[in-house]
Design a protein around this motif. Structure first.
Motif, short mmCIF file in Angstrom:
data_model
loop_
_atom_site.label_atom_id
_atom_site.label_comp_id
_atom_site.label_asym_id
_atom_site.label_seq_id
_atom_site.Cartn_x
_atom_site.Cartn_y
_atom_site.Cartn_z
N GLN A 71 -28.74 -10.25 1.64
CA GLN A 71 -29.39 -9.05 1.09
C GLN A 71 -29.18 -7.86 2.02
OE1 GLN A 71 -31.93 -9.90 -1.65
NE2 GLN A 71 -33.12 -8.05 -1.79
N ALA A 72 -29.25 -8.09 3.33
CA ALA A 72 -28.99 -7.02 4.29
C ALA A 72 -27.58 -6.45 4.11
CB ALA A 72 -29.19 -7.53 5.72
N ASP A 73 -26.60 -7.34 3.93
CA ASP A 73 -25.22 -6.89 3.71
C ASP A 73 -25.12 -6.07 2.42
OD1 ASP A 73 -24.43 -8.18 6.01
OD2 ASP A 73 -23.65 -9.95 4.97
N ALA A 74 -25.82 -6.52 1.36
CA ALA A 74 -25.77 -5.79 0.09
C ALA A 74 -26.41 -4.42 0.23
CB ALA A 74 -26.49 -6.59 -0.99
N TYR A 75 -27.51 -4.32 0.95
CA TYR A 75 -28.16 -3.02 1.17
C TYR A 75 -27.25 -2.08 1.97
CZ TYR A 75 -32.73 -4.82 -0.41
OH TYR A 75 -33.77 -5.32 -1.14
N THR A 76 -26.65 -2.61 3.01
CA THR A 76 -25.77 -1.78 3.85
C THR A 76 -24.58 -1.27 3.04
OG1 THR A 76 -26.41 -3.03 5.82
CG2 THR A 76 -24.38 -1.75 5.95
N ALA A 77 -23.99 -2.15 2.24
CA ALA A 77 -22.86 -1.74 1.40
C ALA A 77 -23.30 -0.70 0.38
CB ALA A 77 -22.26 -2.95 0.70
N ALA A 78 -24.50 -0.87 -0.18
CA ALA A 78 -24.99 0.09 -1.17
C ALA A 78 -25.16 1.46 -0.55
CB ALA A 78 -26.32 -0.39 -1.75
N VAL A 79 -25.74 1.53 0.65
CA VAL A 79 -25.92 2.82 1.31
C VAL A 79 -24.57 3.48 1.56
CG1 VAL A 79 -26.65 3.92 3.45
CG2 VAL A 79 -28.15 2.24 2.35
N THR A 80 -23.62 2.69 2.08
CA THR A 80 -22.29 3.24 2.39
C THR A 80 -21.61 3.78 1.13
OG1 THR A 80 -22.04 1.69 4.22
CG2 THR A 80 -20.05 2.72 3.37
N THR B 168 -23.89 -7.27 -16.65
CA THR B 168 -22.58 -6.63 -16.82
C THR B 168 -22.21 -6.48 -18.29
OG1 THR B 168 -21.53 -8.79 -16.44
CG2 THR B 168 -21.69 -7.30 -14.57
N LYS B 169 -22.80 -7.29 -19.17
CA LYS B 169 -22.60 -7.07 -20.60
C LYS B 169 -23.27 -5.77 -21.05
CE LYS B 169 -21.99 -11.87 -22.07
NZ LYS B 169 -22.59 -13.01 -22.83
N ILE B 170 -24.42 -5.48 -20.44
CA ILE B 170 -25.11 -4.22 -20.75
C ILE B 170 -24.37 -3.04 -20.14
CG2 ILE B 170 -27.26 -2.91 -20.46
CD1 ILE B 170 -28.72 -5.61 -20.34
N ASN B 171 -23.90 -3.20 -18.91
CA ASN B 171 -23.24 -2.12 -18.18
C ASN B 171 -22.00 -2.67 -17.48
OD1 ASN B 171 -22.43 -0.02 -16.55
ND2 ASN B 171 -24.42 0.30 -15.57
N PRO B 172 -20.84 -2.60 -18.10
CA PRO B 172 -19.62 -3.17 -17.51
C PRO B 172 -19.22 -2.52 -16.19
CG PRO B 172 -19.32 -2.75 -19.86
CD PRO B 172 -20.59 -2.08 -19.46
N ASP B 173 -19.73 -1.33 -15.88
CA ASP B 173 -19.35 -0.64 -14.65
C ASP B 173 -20.17 -1.06 -13.44
OD1 ASP B 173 -17.42 0.84 -16.02
OD2 ASP B 173 -18.88 2.39 -16.57
N LEU B 174 -21.11 -1.99 -13.63
CA LEU B 174 -21.98 -2.40 -12.54
C LEU B 174 -21.24 -3.20 -11.47
CD1 LEU B 174 -25.26 -3.74 -14.22
CD2 LEU B 174 -25.12 -1.95 -12.47
N HIS B 175 -21.69 -3.01 -10.22
CA HIS B 175 -21.36 -3.96 -9.15
C HIS B 175 -22.58 -4.84 -8.96
CE1 HIS B 175 -19.74 -5.43 -5.28
NE2 HIS B 175 -21.02 -5.51 -4.97
N VAL B 176 -22.41 -6.15 -9.14
CA VAL B 176 -23.54 -7.08 -9.05
C VAL B 176 -23.30 -8.07 -7.92
CG1 VAL B 176 -24.90 -8.84 -10.23
CG2 VAL B 176 -24.02 -6.88 -11.52
N ASP B 177 -24.25 -8.13 -6.98
CA ASP B 177 -24.27 -9.19 -5.97
C ASP B 177 -25.25 -10.26 -6.43
OD1 ASP B 177 -22.61 -8.10 -3.71
OD2 ASP B 177 -24.08 -6.48 -3.84
N VAL B 178 -24.82 -11.52 -6.39
CA VAL B 178 -25.71 -12.62 -6.76
C VAL B 178 -26.30 -13.23 -5.50
CG1 VAL B 178 -25.89 -14.87 -7.89
CG2 VAL B 178 -24.43 -13.08 -8.87
N ILE B 179 -27.60 -13.10 -5.35
CA ILE B 179 -28.32 -13.63 -4.19
C ILE B 179 -29.55 -14.36 -4.73
CG2 ILE B 179 -29.45 -13.10 -2.00
CD1 ILE B 179 -27.87 -10.46 -1.95
N ARG C 152 -25.38 -0.33 -8.80
CA ARG C 152 -25.33 -1.55 -7.99
C ARG C 152 -26.64 -2.31 -8.20
NH1 ARG C 152 -21.10 -1.13 -4.17
NH2 ARG C 152 -21.90 -2.95 -3.04
N LEU C 153 -26.51 -3.61 -8.45
CA LEU C 153 -27.68 -4.45 -8.66
C LEU C 153 -27.51 -5.77 -7.91
CD1 LEU C 153 -28.30 -4.01 -12.51
CD2 LEU C 153 -29.66 -3.03 -10.65
#
Length: 360
Positions: free
Chosen positions: A334-343, A140-151, A127-128
């Motif tokens: 960013q807070a939402d992205a962090y919370t989702a990452a932890v979960t 995602t070209k480097i790592n197609p399996d990534l979940h990317v949030d744009v902030i 996750r990035l």
């Protein structure tokens, strides 16, 4: 700046944030706006190279020492190789924040395989957070399996307090660097344009190519129409932006392009090359994009837009666009992205643990 503006708002929301930084002359551990800063390394941090090497060497140890108290580790990508592959050694759920992704350029500069390290590290993240869609696409070209949030990045709130003025001068603001920032392209374009505009080119910033730029200014015969004003920050920087007629950002590549966004917020129209990341923050009607690295087209665009009659309306549209980039809204994202990452990451770790137990 981004790290602090986001984290101080997270602290208000109840997050406990510790930031491990490099040492620097006069360093000290401190708490600022609710954020705990811990400089790590060896010695005073007076030498740039030893500061980086000491930080890289001590970082895994310092993270492991604190990981029992952390639910999430955030790896903020940094020069010269972007990422140290933090998920491999933190022992905790880990997310990356990508403001910097230029290892290929540094590899050419230093003749070292820094871009290999960058690709290796990105492939070990799951996750990035990217500051732009353009950077997200590259990841995602480097790592197609990534979940990317744009902030994205935010604008200094003081930018909206500046009163836009239809000034005389054209402004370049940034690091004086030929390769990344395209200063050589701007000087050549200005040599073609300056006889047809009234104002001067103001260059605000410092950097490794300052002497090279001075020599080029002399060689092009434009020393009477270019002023190098040195470094500016805070109110002085915002004043320079708001008093300019146009801001030109001739970068060959960017991860975000904060200078352009600050100009729009301050009511100064922007001319830039049509490149990834930048095109996201120079919308039609609030600025203009030029075919990448076309010096003649850039010079013609400077002349055309300098003489444009409705620049006040263009400025107003830019200010309206820039208002979406405020730090409070970005901190919520960013807070939402962090919370989702932890979960997600804690859930994945629990599944692996249960699978291991089943195998036993």
């Amino acid at each position: 700046m981004r790290t602090h503006e986001i984290n101080r708002r997270l602290a208000v929301r109840g997050f406990h944030v510790t930031v491990l930084t490099t040492r620097y002359p006069g360093w000290k551990e401190r708490c600022e706006d609710g954020v705990h800063y811990v400089p790590i390394g060896i010695g005073t941090g007076g030498n740039r190279l030893t500061r980086l090497v000491a930080y890289v060497a001590r970082l895994p140890f310092e993270v492991r020492k604190r990981r029992s108290a952390a639910r999430l580790v955030v790896e903020d990508f940094f020069a010269p190789f972007s990422t140290m592959g933090a998920p491999l050694w933190t022992g905790r759920p880990t997310i990356g924040v990508v403001q910097w992704l230029h290892a290929k350029d540094k590899a050419r500069q230093y003749k070292l395989p820094l871009d290999w390290i960058e690709r290796w590290g990105v492939r070990h993240h799951r996750r990035l957070i990217a500051v732009s869609e353009g950077i997200g696409d590259r990841l995602t070209k480097i790592n197609p399996d990534l979940h990317v949030d744009v902030i994205g990045n935010g604008v200094d709130p003081r930018a909206w307090n500046a009163e836009p003025k239809l000034g005389k001068d054209v402004l370049f603001l940034g690091r004086l660097e030929y390769v990344a920032k395209g200063l050589d392209l701007l000087l050549r374009a200005w040599a073609q344009a300056c006889s047809r505009v009234e104002g001067d080119l103001l260059i605000v910033g410092t950097g490794p190519d300052e002497e090279r730029a001075r020599a080029a200014i002399q060689e092009l015969g434009i020393s009477g129409r270019v002023k190098l004003l040195g470094w500016a920050s805070g109110d002085r920087k915002l004043q320079a932006i708001s008093e300019a007629r146009l801001l030109v950002m001739p970068s060959r590549h960017e991860t975000f392009g904060l200078v352009a966004l600050e100009a729009l917020a301050a009511g100064t129209p922007v001319i830039a090359f049509d490149i990834p990341c930048v095109r996201e923050i120079v919308p039609e009607g609030a600025g203009w994009l030029v075919a990448p690295f076309d010096v003649e087209a850039l010079g013609q665009e400077i002349v055309r837009r300098y003489q444009q009659a409705d620049l006040e309306q263009v400025a107003a549209r830019g200010q309206a666009f820039a208002r979406a980039y405020n730090w409070d809204a970005l901190a919520d994202m960013q807070a939402d992205a962090y919370t989702a990452a932890v979960t997600k990451l804690e859930g994945r770790a629990a599944m692996r643990h249960e699978a291991g137990r089943a195998l036993k």
